[in-house]
Design an enzyme around this catalytic site. Structure first.
Site, PDB file in Angstrom:
ATOM      1  N   ASN A  98       0.783  -1.166   0.031  1.00 28.62           N
ATOM      2  CA  ASN A  98       0.044   0.117   0.043  1.00 28.62           C
ATOM      3  C   ASN A  98       0.959   1.472   0.012  1.00 28.62           C
ATOM      4  OD1 ASN A  98       0.709   0.861   2.826  1.00 28.62           O
ATOM      5  ND2 ASN A  98      -0.546  -1.227   3.096  1.00 28.62           N
ATOM      6  N   ILE A 122      -3.316  -7.356  14.052  1.00 31.81           N
ATOM      7  CA  ILE A 122      -2.287  -7.201  15.175  1.00 31.81           C
ATOM      8  C   ILE A 122      -2.824  -6.114  16.441  1.00 31.81           C
ATOM      9  CG2 ILE A 122      -0.034  -6.411  15.644  1.00 31.81           C
ATOM     10  CD1 ILE A 122       0.527  -6.528  12.599  1.00 31.81           C
ATOM     11  N   LYS A 158     -12.191  -2.668  18.842  1.00 32.36           N
ATOM     12  CA  LYS A 158     -10.976  -3.176  19.095  1.00 32.36           C
ATOM     13  C   LYS A 158     -10.739  -3.197  20.525  1.00 32.36           C
ATOM     14  CE  LYS A 158      -9.248  -3.146  14.178  1.00 32.36           C
ATOM     15  NZ  LYS A 158      -8.274  -3.039  13.212  1.00 32.36           N
ATOM     16  N   PHE A 187      -4.659   3.275  14.706  1.00 30.11           N
ATOM     17  CA  PHE A 187      -4.980   4.336  13.851  1.00 30.11           C
ATOM     18  C   PHE A 187      -6.154   3.983  12.798  1.00 30.11           C
ATOM     19  CE2 PHE A 187      -1.787   7.895  13.249  1.00 30.11           C
ATOM     20  CZ  PHE A 187      -0.969   7.515  14.330  1.00 30.11           C
ATOM     21  N   ASP A 239      -4.583  -5.942   4.948  1.00 25.08           N
ATOM     22  CA  ASP A 239      -5.669  -6.638   5.589  1.00 25.08           C
ATOM     23  C   ASP A 239      -5.891  -8.298   4.950  1.00 25.08           C
ATOM     24  OD1 ASP A 239      -6.431  -4.729   7.330  1.00 25.08           O
ATOM     25  OD2 ASP A 239      -7.805  -3.742   5.793  1.00 25.08           O
ATOM     26  N   LYS A 261     -14.257   1.827  15.745  1.00 21.14           N
ATOM     27  CA  LYS A 261     -12.976   1.282  15.775  1.00 21.14           C
ATOM     28  C   LYS A 261     -12.516   0.959  17.514  1.00 21.14           C
ATOM     29  CE  LYS A 261     -11.387   1.018  11.710  1.00 21.14           C
ATOM     30  NZ  LYS A 261     -10.534   1.589  10.159  1.00 21.14           N
ATOM     31  N   LYS A 270       8.418 -18.214  -9.817  1.00 15.94           N
ATOM     32  CA  LYS A 270       7.746 -16.981 -10.384  1.00 15.94           C
ATOM     33  C   LYS A 270       6.748 -17.395 -11.352  1.00 15.94           C
ATOM     34  CE  LYS A 270       9.310 -13.132 -13.591  1.00 15.94           C
ATOM     35  NZ  LYS A 270       9.893 -12.848 -14.717  1.00 15.94           N
TER      36      LYS A 270
HETATM   37  N1  CTP Z   1      -4.143  -3.091  11.791  1.00 21.72           N
HETATM   38  C1  CTP Z   1      -3.379  -4.430  12.377  1.00 21.72           C
HETATM   39  N2  CTP Z   1      -3.480  -5.430  11.710  1.00 21.72           N
HETATM   40  C2  CTP Z   1      -3.944  -5.586  10.792  1.00 21.72           C
HETATM   41  C3  CTP Z   1      -4.916  -4.544   9.944  1.00 21.72           C
HETATM   42  C4  CTP Z   1      -4.912  -3.231  10.602  1.00 21.72           C
HETATM   43  O1  CTP Z   1      -2.920  -3.976  13.480  1.00 21.72           O
HETATM   44  N3  CTP Z   1      -4.133  -6.769  10.019  1.00 21.72           N
HETATM   45  C5  CTP Z   1      -4.248  -1.866  12.537  1.00 21.72           C
HETATM   46  C6  CTP Z   1      -3.434  -0.793  11.890  1.00 21.72           C
HETATM   47  O2  CTP Z   1      -1.974  -0.538  12.524  1.00 21.72           O
HETATM   48  C7  CTP Z   1      -3.994   0.586  12.316  1.00 21.72           C
HETATM   49  C8  CTP Z   1      -5.374   0.078  12.460  1.00 21.72           C
HETATM   50  O3  CTP Z   1      -5.373  -1.428  12.436  1.00 21.72           O
HETATM   51  O4  CTP Z   1      -3.734   0.863  13.803  1.00 21.72           O
HETATM   52  C9  CTP Z   1      -6.113   0.645  10.983  1.00 21.72           C
HETATM   53  O5  CTP Z   1      -7.145   0.015  10.701  1.00 21.72           O
HETATM   54  P1  CTP Z   1      -7.825   0.284   9.225  1.00 21.72           P
HETATM   55  O6  CTP Z   1      -7.026  -0.549   8.520  1.00 21.72           O
HETATM   56  O7  CTP Z   1      -8.184   1.483   9.144  1.00 21.72           O
HETATM   57  O8  CTP Z   1      -9.164  -0.340   9.546  1.00 21.72           O
HETATM   58  P2  CTP Z   1      -9.198  -1.851   9.986  1.00 21.72           P
HETATM   59  O9  CTP Z   1      -9.588  -2.369  11.259  1.00 21.72           O
HETATM   60  O10 CTP Z   1      -8.463  -2.659   9.251  1.00 21.72           O
HETATM   61  O11 CTP Z   1     -10.921  -1.911   9.199  1.00 21.72           O
HETATM   62  P3  CTP Z   1     -11.258  -1.573   7.916  1.00 21.72           P
HETATM   63  O12 CTP Z   1     -10.353  -1.423   6.731  1.00 21.72           O
HETATM   64  O13 CTP Z   1     -12.412  -2.225   7.534  1.00 21.72           O
HETATM   65  O14 CTP Z   1     -11.788   0.121   7.847  1.00 21.72           O
END
Ligand code: CTP
Length: 406
Positions: free
Chosen positions: A210, A307, A341, A323, A279, A337, A289
Protein backbone atom coordinates in the site's frame (compact mmCIF):
# COMPACT_ATOMS: atom_id res chain seq x y z
CA UNK A 1 20.43 20.91 38.65
CA UNK A 2 20.80 19.85 35.01
CA UNK A 3 19.69 16.66 33.27
CA UNK A 4 23.27 15.44 33.68
CA UNK A 5 23.44 15.95 37.44
CA UNK A 6 24.56 12.73 39.12
CA UNK A 7 24.89 10.84 35.83
CA UNK A 8 27.86 8.51 35.29
CA UNK A 9 29.47 9.15 31.94
CA UNK A 10 32.31 7.12 30.47
CA UNK A 11 34.04 9.37 27.96
CA UNK A 12 35.87 7.30 25.35
CA UNK A 13 38.55 9.18 23.44
CA UNK A 14 40.00 7.79 20.22
CA UNK A 15 43.03 8.90 18.24
CA UNK A 16 42.27 11.97 16.18
CA UNK A 17 43.38 15.58 16.29
CA UNK A 18 39.97 16.55 17.74
CA UNK A 19 40.98 14.65 20.91
CA UNK A 20 42.08 17.99 22.37
CA UNK A 21 38.45 19.13 22.34
CA UNK A 22 37.58 16.26 24.69
CA UNK A 23 39.39 18.19 27.43
CA UNK A 24 36.86 21.02 27.23
CA UNK A 25 34.07 18.44 26.95
CA UNK A 26 35.21 16.77 30.18
CA UNK A 27 35.13 20.14 31.96
CA UNK A 28 31.63 20.95 30.64
CA UNK A 29 30.24 17.54 31.59
CA UNK A 30 31.56 17.93 35.13
CA UNK A 31 30.23 21.49 35.36
CA UNK A 32 26.82 20.07 34.38
CA UNK A 33 27.01 17.76 37.40
CA UNK A 34 28.07 14.49 35.76
CA UNK A 35 30.75 12.13 37.08
CA UNK A 36 33.19 11.43 34.28
CA UNK A 37 35.59 8.54 33.82
CA UNK A 38 37.82 8.71 30.78
CA UNK A 39 38.92 5.71 28.70
CA UNK A 40 41.50 6.41 25.99
CA UNK A 41 42.81 4.32 23.12
CA UNK A 42 46.59 4.21 22.75
CA UNK A 43 46.36 6.40 19.65
CA UNK A 44 44.45 9.03 21.64
CA UNK A 45 47.25 9.24 24.20
CA UNK A 46 49.60 10.31 21.37
CA UNK A 47 47.45 13.43 20.90
CA UNK A 48 46.69 14.42 24.49
CA UNK A 49 48.25 13.18 27.70
CA UNK A 50 46.08 11.06 30.03
CA UNK A 51 47.28 13.37 32.79
CA UNK A 52 45.18 16.20 31.31
CA UNK A 53 42.04 14.08 31.61
CA UNK A 54 42.97 12.80 35.04
CA UNK A 55 43.15 16.39 36.27
CA UNK A 56 39.94 17.47 34.53
CA UNK A 57 37.84 14.41 35.43
CA UNK A 58 39.32 14.01 38.94
CA UNK A 59 39.49 10.27 38.27
CA UNK A 60 42.23 7.92 37.04
CA UNK A 61 42.29 7.56 33.26
CA UNK A 62 41.79 4.07 31.83
CA UNK A 63 43.93 2.94 28.90
CA UNK A 64 44.82 -0.74 29.39
CA UNK A 65 42.66 -3.80 28.89
CA UNK A 66 45.02 -6.16 30.60
CA UNK A 67 46.67 -4.09 33.30
CA UNK A 68 46.08 -6.28 36.33
CA UNK A 69 46.36 -3.48 38.88
CA UNK A 70 43.92 -1.26 37.11
CA UNK A 71 41.74 -4.17 36.04
CA UNK A 72 41.08 -5.10 39.65
CA UNK A 73 40.34 -1.45 40.56
CA UNK A 74 37.99 -0.72 37.69
CA UNK A 75 38.35 -2.80 34.54
CA UNK A 76 36.26 -2.85 31.42
CA UNK A 77 33.36 -4.75 33.01
CA UNK A 78 33.15 -2.47 36.06
CA UNK A 79 33.36 0.61 33.86
CA UNK A 80 30.72 -0.84 31.54
CA UNK A 81 28.41 -1.37 34.53
CA UNK A 82 29.22 1.97 36.15
CA UNK A 83 28.19 3.97 33.07
CA UNK A 84 24.74 5.53 32.61
CA UNK A 85 26.02 6.52 29.19
CA UNK A 86 29.12 5.83 27.12
CA UNK A 87 30.14 8.76 24.94
CA UNK A 88 32.82 8.29 22.28
CA UNK A 89 34.20 11.73 21.39
CA UNK A 90 35.99 12.03 19.11
CA UNK A 91 35.18 8.76 17.33
CA UNK A 92 37.54 8.00 14.42
CA UNK A 93 36.46 6.13 11.26
CA UNK A 94 38.52 3.20 12.51
CA UNK A 95 36.79 3.06 15.88
CA UNK A 96 33.35 3.37 14.27
CA UNK A 97 34.22 0.38 12.03
CA UNK A 98 35.35 -1.51 15.11
CA UNK A 99 32.11 -0.74 16.95
CA UNK A 100 30.12 -1.97 13.99
CA UNK A 101 32.10 -5.19 13.72
CA UNK A 102 31.87 -5.80 17.46
CA UNK A 103 35.62 -6.10 17.96
CA UNK A 104 37.05 -6.02 21.46
CA UNK A 105 40.83 -5.74 21.20
CA UNK A 106 41.41 -2.82 23.56
CA UNK A 107 39.85 -1.37 26.69
CA UNK A 108 37.45 1.04 24.99
CA UNK A 109 36.09 -1.35 22.36
CA UNK A 110 35.66 -4.10 24.96
CA UNK A 111 33.90 -1.71 27.31
CA UNK A 112 31.49 -0.75 24.49
CA UNK A 113 30.74 -4.43 23.88
CA UNK A 114 30.16 -5.10 27.56
CA UNK A 115 27.99 -2.16 28.50
CA UNK A 116 24.20 -2.16 28.63
CA UNK A 117 24.19 1.63 28.86
CA UNK A 118 23.29 3.69 25.80
CA UNK A 119 26.22 4.65 23.58
CA UNK A 120 26.59 8.05 21.93
CA UNK A 121 29.14 8.52 19.16
CA UNK A 122 30.54 11.89 18.05
CA UNK A 123 32.50 11.24 14.83
CA UNK A 124 35.45 13.40 13.76
CA UNK A 125 37.55 12.74 10.71
CA UNK A 126 38.75 14.00 7.33
CA UNK A 127 35.80 14.77 5.06
CA UNK A 128 36.70 12.13 2.44
CA UNK A 129 36.88 9.49 5.16
CA UNK A 130 33.46 10.60 6.41
CA UNK A 131 32.00 10.43 2.87
CA UNK A 132 33.48 7.01 2.22
CA UNK A 133 30.64 4.50 1.67
CA UNK A 134 32.19 2.15 4.24
CA UNK A 135 32.05 4.83 6.95
CA UNK A 136 28.55 5.87 5.92
CA UNK A 137 27.35 2.28 6.05
CA UNK A 138 28.99 1.74 9.44
CA UNK A 139 27.38 4.87 10.88
CA UNK A 140 23.97 3.86 9.49
CA UNK A 141 24.34 0.47 11.09
CA UNK A 142 25.25 1.94 14.49
CA UNK A 143 22.24 4.25 14.26
CA UNK A 144 19.99 1.29 13.40
CA UNK A 145 21.27 -0.47 16.50
CA UNK A 146 20.06 2.46 18.58
CA UNK A 147 23.33 4.34 19.10
CA UNK A 148 23.00 8.10 19.09
CA UNK A 149 25.22 9.74 16.45
CA UNK A 150 26.13 13.33 17.37
CA UNK A 151 27.36 15.28 14.35
CA UNK A 152 29.79 15.64 12.70
CA UNK A 153 29.49 19.17 11.37
CA UNK A 154 30.78 20.96 8.33
CA UNK A 155 33.71 23.34 8.34
CA UNK A 156 37.46 23.77 8.05
CA UNK A 157 39.50 20.73 9.03
CA UNK A 158 42.90 20.32 10.62
CA UNK A 159 44.17 18.78 7.35
CA UNK A 160 43.32 22.01 5.51
CA UNK A 161 40.26 20.61 3.72
CA UNK A 162 36.72 21.90 4.14
CA UNK A 163 33.70 19.62 4.51
CA UNK A 164 31.74 17.32 6.81
CA UNK A 165 33.76 15.69 9.52
CA UNK A 166 34.42 18.25 12.25
CA UNK A 167 33.65 17.20 15.79
CA UNK A 168 30.58 18.98 17.16
CA UNK A 169 31.49 21.77 19.55
CA UNK A 170 31.84 20.43 23.13
CA UNK A 171 28.96 22.62 24.34
CA UNK A 172 26.69 21.21 21.66
CA UNK A 173 27.64 17.62 22.59
CA UNK A 174 26.95 18.44 26.23
CA UNK A 175 23.51 19.90 25.35
CA UNK A 176 22.60 16.86 23.24
CA UNK A 177 23.51 14.56 26.12
CA UNK A 178 21.28 16.63 28.40
CA UNK A 179 18.31 15.95 26.13
CA UNK A 180 19.24 12.25 26.28
CA UNK A 181 18.37 12.23 29.97
CA UNK A 182 15.39 14.55 29.58
CA UNK A 183 12.64 13.55 31.99
CA UNK A 184 9.91 13.84 29.37
CA UNK A 185 6.24 12.94 29.64
CA UNK A 186 6.99 9.29 28.81
CA UNK A 187 10.15 8.93 30.95
CA UNK A 188 10.60 5.40 32.23
CA UNK A 189 7.98 3.90 29.89
CA UNK A 190 8.43 1.38 27.09
CA UNK A 191 6.62 2.24 23.90
CA UNK A 192 6.16 -0.25 21.06
CA UNK A 193 5.37 1.28 17.66
CA UNK A 194 4.54 -0.30 14.32
CA UNK A 195 5.17 1.71 11.15
CA UNK A 196 5.16 1.59 7.38
CA UNK A 197 3.41 -0.74 4.97
CA UNK A 198 3.66 -4.51 4.79
CA UNK A 199 4.45 -6.56 1.69
CA UNK A 200 2.47 -9.69 0.97
CA UNK A 201 4.25 -12.04 -1.41
CA UNK A 202 2.44 -13.24 -4.54
CA UNK A 203 5.54 -15.09 -5.75
CA UNK A 204 9.29 -14.61 -5.12
CA UNK A 205 9.37 -11.34 -7.12
CA UNK A 206 5.91 -9.78 -6.70
CA UNK A 207 3.97 -8.52 -3.77
CA UNK A 208 0.85 -6.59 -2.70
CA UNK A 209 1.44 -3.46 -0.62
CA UNK A 210 0.00 0.00 0.00
CA UNK A 211 0.96 3.66 -0.16
CA UNK A 212 2.13 4.06 3.45
CA UNK A 213 5.49 5.86 3.59
CA UNK A 214 6.16 5.15 7.28
CA UNK A 215 6.63 8.88 7.97
CA UNK A 216 3.94 9.09 10.66
CA UNK A 217 5.18 6.03 12.56
CA UNK A 218 8.81 7.19 12.37
CA UNK A 219 7.84 10.69 13.55
CA UNK A 220 5.99 9.09 16.49
CA UNK A 221 9.06 6.99 17.32
CA UNK A 222 11.21 10.15 17.35
CA UNK A 223 8.67 12.08 19.43
CA UNK A 224 8.29 9.24 21.95
CA UNK A 225 12.08 8.94 22.29
CA UNK A 226 12.27 12.70 22.75
CA UNK A 227 9.61 12.36 25.47
CA UNK A 228 11.91 9.99 27.37
CA UNK A 229 10.42 6.63 26.36
CA UNK A 230 12.35 3.48 25.54
CA UNK A 231 11.03 2.95 22.03
CA UNK A 232 10.87 -0.32 20.10
CA UNK A 233 10.00 0.22 16.47
CA UNK A 234 8.79 -2.57 14.20
CA UNK A 235 8.79 -1.32 10.65
CA UNK A 236 7.72 -2.58 7.27
CA UNK A 237 9.86 -1.61 4.24
CA UNK A 238 10.27 2.16 3.84
CA UNK A 239 12.68 4.51 2.09
CA UNK A 240 13.32 6.50 5.28
CA UNK A 241 16.40 6.72 7.48
CA UNK A 242 15.88 4.82 10.70
CA UNK A 243 14.93 7.06 13.60
CA UNK A 244 16.81 7.06 16.90
CA UNK A 245 15.17 4.29 18.94
CA UNK A 246 16.14 1.73 21.57
CA UNK A 247 15.33 -1.25 19.37
CA UNK A 248 14.53 -1.48 15.66
CA UNK A 249 13.09 -4.52 13.87
CA UNK A 250 12.59 -4.62 10.14
CA UNK A 251 9.87 -6.91 8.82
CA UNK A 252 8.18 -7.54 5.47
CA UNK A 253 4.79 -9.18 5.75
CA UNK A 254 1.80 -8.78 8.08
CA UNK A 255 2.61 -12.23 9.49
CA UNK A 256 6.23 -11.17 10.25
CA UNK A 257 4.97 -7.98 11.86
CA UNK A 258 2.47 -9.93 13.94
CA UNK A 259 5.22 -12.24 15.25
CA UNK A 260 7.61 -9.40 16.01
CA UNK A 261 4.98 -7.29 17.81
CA UNK A 262 3.58 -10.19 19.83
CA UNK A 263 7.11 -11.12 20.83
CA UNK A 264 7.66 -7.68 22.37
CA UNK A 265 4.20 -6.71 23.57
CA UNK A 266 4.45 -8.06 27.11
CA UNK A 267 7.21 -5.60 28.00
CA UNK A 268 5.46 -2.55 26.49
CA UNK A 269 3.51 0.01 28.51
CA UNK A 270 2.08 1.57 25.37
CA UNK A 271 1.46 0.20 21.87
CA UNK A 272 0.92 2.53 18.91
CA UNK A 273 -0.24 0.75 15.76
CA UNK A 274 0.79 3.25 13.09
CA UNK A 275 1.57 0.61 10.45
CA UNK A 276 -0.68 0.21 7.45
CA UNK A 277 -0.86 -3.56 7.85
CA UNK A 278 -2.27 -5.38 4.82
CA UNK A 279 -5.76 -6.67 5.63
CA UNK A 280 -5.43 -9.48 3.08
CA UNK A 281 -2.54 -11.54 1.71
CA UNK A 282 -2.30 -14.10 -1.10
CA UNK A 283 -3.74 -17.37 0.22
CA UNK A 284 -1.06 -19.50 -1.42
CA UNK A 285 2.02 -17.54 -2.57
CA UNK A 286 3.79 -19.34 -5.41
CA UNK A 287 7.26 -20.70 -4.72
CA UNK A 288 8.30 -20.14 -8.35
CA UNK A 289 7.87 -16.96 -10.36
CA UNK A 290 4.46 -16.98 -12.06
CA UNK A 291 4.77 -17.06 -15.87
CA UNK A 292 2.45 -14.96 -17.99
CA UNK A 293 0.92 -17.96 -19.76
CA UNK A 294 -2.73 -17.14 -19.10
CA UNK A 295 -4.68 -14.15 -20.45
CA UNK A 296 -6.36 -13.74 -17.05
CA UNK A 297 -5.48 -14.83 -13.58
CA UNK A 298 -7.36 -14.97 -10.29
CA UNK A 299 -5.56 -14.29 -7.05
CA UNK A 300 -7.20 -15.67 -3.93
CA UNK A 301 -6.61 -13.59 -0.82
CA UNK A 302 -7.09 -14.47 2.81
CA UNK A 303 -7.40 -12.20 5.82
CA UNK A 304 -4.26 -11.41 7.79
CA UNK A 305 -4.26 -11.47 11.57
CA UNK A 306 -5.37 -8.18 13.10
CA UNK A 307 -2.32 -7.16 15.14
CA UNK A 308 -4.06 -4.27 16.88
CA UNK A 309 -6.89 -6.49 18.13
CA UNK A 310 -4.41 -9.15 19.23
CA UNK A 311 -2.40 -6.57 21.21
CA UNK A 312 -5.55 -5.19 22.78
CA UNK A 313 -6.65 -8.71 23.77
CA UNK A 314 -3.21 -9.81 25.03
CA UNK A 315 -2.70 -10.91 28.61
CA UNK A 316 -0.46 -8.03 29.76
CA UNK A 317 -2.34 -5.56 27.64
CA UNK A 318 -0.48 -2.27 27.06
CA UNK A 319 -2.27 1.06 26.68
CA UNK A 320 -3.35 0.54 23.07
CA UNK A 321 -3.51 3.19 20.36
CA UNK A 322 -4.86 2.41 16.90
CA UNK A 323 -4.94 4.38 13.67
CA UNK A 324 -7.80 4.61 11.26
CA UNK A 325 -7.59 5.76 7.67
CA UNK A 326 -11.01 6.57 6.29
CA UNK A 327 -12.51 7.95 3.11
CA UNK A 328 -15.91 8.79 4.69
CA UNK A 329 -17.64 9.29 8.06
CA UNK A 330 -14.26 9.70 9.75
CA UNK A 331 -15.49 10.40 13.29
CA UNK A 332 -18.17 7.66 13.32
CA UNK A 333 -15.77 5.05 11.97
CA UNK A 334 -13.09 6.09 14.45
CA UNK A 335 -15.48 5.69 17.38
CA UNK A 336 -16.65 2.32 16.04
CA UNK A 337 -13.03 1.15 15.85
CA UNK A 338 -12.39 2.35 19.41
CA UNK A 339 -15.20 0.13 20.66
CA UNK A 340 -14.78 -2.82 18.28
CA UNK A 341 -11.09 -3.32 19.05
CA UNK A 342 -11.32 -2.20 22.73
CA UNK A 343 -8.75 0.53 22.21
CA UNK A 344 -7.68 3.35 24.51
CA UNK A 345 -7.21 5.87 21.71
CA UNK A 346 -7.96 5.98 17.99
CA UNK A 347 -6.18 8.50 15.77
CA UNK A 348 -8.06 8.88 12.52
CA UNK A 349 -7.10 10.63 9.31
CA UNK A 350 -8.79 11.18 6.00
CA UNK A 351 -7.32 9.48 2.97
CA UNK A 352 -7.80 10.72 -0.58
CA UNK A 353 -8.40 14.30 0.58
CA UNK A 354 -6.20 17.31 1.07
CA UNK A 355 -5.80 16.82 4.82
CA UNK A 356 -2.60 14.84 4.51
CA UNK A 357 -2.40 11.12 5.25
CA UNK A 358 -0.60 8.55 3.09
CA UNK A 359 2.66 9.65 1.44
CA UNK A 360 2.22 13.26 2.56
CA UNK A 361 4.58 15.27 4.76
CA UNK A 362 1.60 16.81 6.56
CA UNK A 363 -1.27 15.23 8.39
CA UNK A 364 -4.41 16.16 10.33
CA UNK A 365 -5.99 13.88 12.91
CA UNK A 366 -9.24 13.33 14.72
CA UNK A 367 -8.30 11.65 17.99
CA UNK A 368 -10.91 10.00 20.22
CA UNK A 369 -11.02 8.03 23.44
CA UNK A 370 -13.76 7.01 25.83
CA UNK A 371 -15.22 10.26 27.07
CA UNK A 372 -13.33 12.72 24.88
CA UNK A 373 -11.81 13.73 21.59
CA UNK A 374 -9.42 16.26 20.04
CA UNK A 375 -8.71 17.67 16.61
CA UNK A 376 -5.10 18.09 15.53
CA UNK A 377 -5.24 20.45 12.54
CA UNK A 378 -3.10 20.05 9.41
CA UNK A 379 0.60 20.38 10.30
CA UNK A 380 3.92 18.64 9.50
CA UNK A 381 3.88 15.01 10.68
CA UNK A 382 6.65 15.85 13.20
CA UNK A 383 4.36 18.41 14.90
CA UNK A 384 1.33 16.11 14.74
CA UNK A 385 3.44 13.31 16.24
CA UNK A 386 4.57 15.51 19.16
CA UNK A 387 0.96 16.56 19.83
CA UNK A 388 -0.31 12.99 19.64
CA UNK A 389 2.43 11.76 21.99
CA UNK A 390 1.43 14.45 24.52
CA UNK A 391 -2.23 13.34 24.26
CA UNK A 392 -1.26 9.68 24.64
CA UNK A 393 0.88 10.51 27.69
CA UNK A 394 -1.99 12.47 29.26
CA UNK A 395 -4.49 9.64 28.76
CA UNK A 396 -1.97 7.01 29.86
CA UNK A 397 -1.14 8.83 33.09
CA UNK A 398 -4.83 9.50 33.77
CA UNK A 399 -5.37 5.71 33.61
CA UNK A 400 -2.19 4.79 35.49
CA UNK A 401 -1.71 7.43 38.18
CA UNK A 402 0.72 5.19 40.12
CA UNK A 403 3.13 5.08 37.17
CA UNK A 404 3.06 8.83 36.72
CA UNK A 405 6.71 9.91 37.01
CA UNK A 406 5.76 13.51 37.85
N1 CTP B 1 -4.15 -3.13 11.82
C1 CTP B 1 -3.50 -4.20 12.38
N2 CTP B 1 -3.49 -5.41 11.76
C2 CTP B 1 -4.13 -5.59 10.59
C3 CTP B 1 -4.81 -4.49 10.01
C4 CTP B 1 -4.80 -3.28 10.64
O1 CTP B 1 -2.91 -4.06 13.45
N3 CTP B 1 -4.08 -6.78 10.01
C5 CTP B 1 -4.17 -1.86 12.55
C6 CTP B 1 -3.33 -0.76 11.95
O2 CTP B 1 -1.99 -0.76 12.45
C7 CTP B 1 -4.06 0.49 12.41
C8 CTP B 1 -5.47 0.04 12.37
O3 CTP B 1 -5.49 -1.36 12.50
O4 CTP B 1 -3.73 0.86 13.73
C9 CTP B 1 -6.03 0.47 11.06
O5 CTP B 1 -7.22 -0.02 10.86
P1 CTP B 1 -7.83 0.18 9.37
O6 CTP B 1 -6.99 -0.56 8.38
O7 CTP B 1 -8.15 1.59 9.12
O8 CTP B 1 -9.12 -0.47 9.57
P2 CTP B 1 -9.45 -1.94 9.83
O9 CTP B 1 -9.54 -2.15 11.30
O10 CTP B 1 -8.48 -2.81 9.12
O11 CTP B 1 -10.88 -2.00 9.24
P3 CTP B 1 -11.43 -1.42 7.84
O12 CTP B 1 -10.27 -1.52 6.86
O13 CTP B 1 -12.54 -2.29 7.52
O14 CTP B 1 -11.81 0.01 8.11
Amino acid sequence: MTNLTGKHIVLGITGGIAAYKAAELTRLLRNAGASVRVAMTHAATAFVSPLTFQALSANPVHTELLDTGEESAMGHISLARWADLVLIAPATADFIAKLRAGLGDDLLSTLCLATRAPIAVAPAMNQAMWDNPATQENVRCLRDRGMRILGPEEGGQACGEVGMGRLLEPQQICDELGSFFDNGVLAGLSVLISAGPTREAIDPVRYISNRSSGKMGYALAEAATQAGAKVSLVTGPTALNAPRVHDLSRVESAADMYRSIMDKVSSANIYIGAAAVADYCPAAPEKQKIKKNESEMVLTLKKTQDILSAVSASEKRPFTVGFAAETDQLEDHARQKLAAKSLDIVAANWVGREQGGFENDDNALFVCWNGGHAYLPLAPKKTIAEQLIRLIAERYHAQNPAKNPR
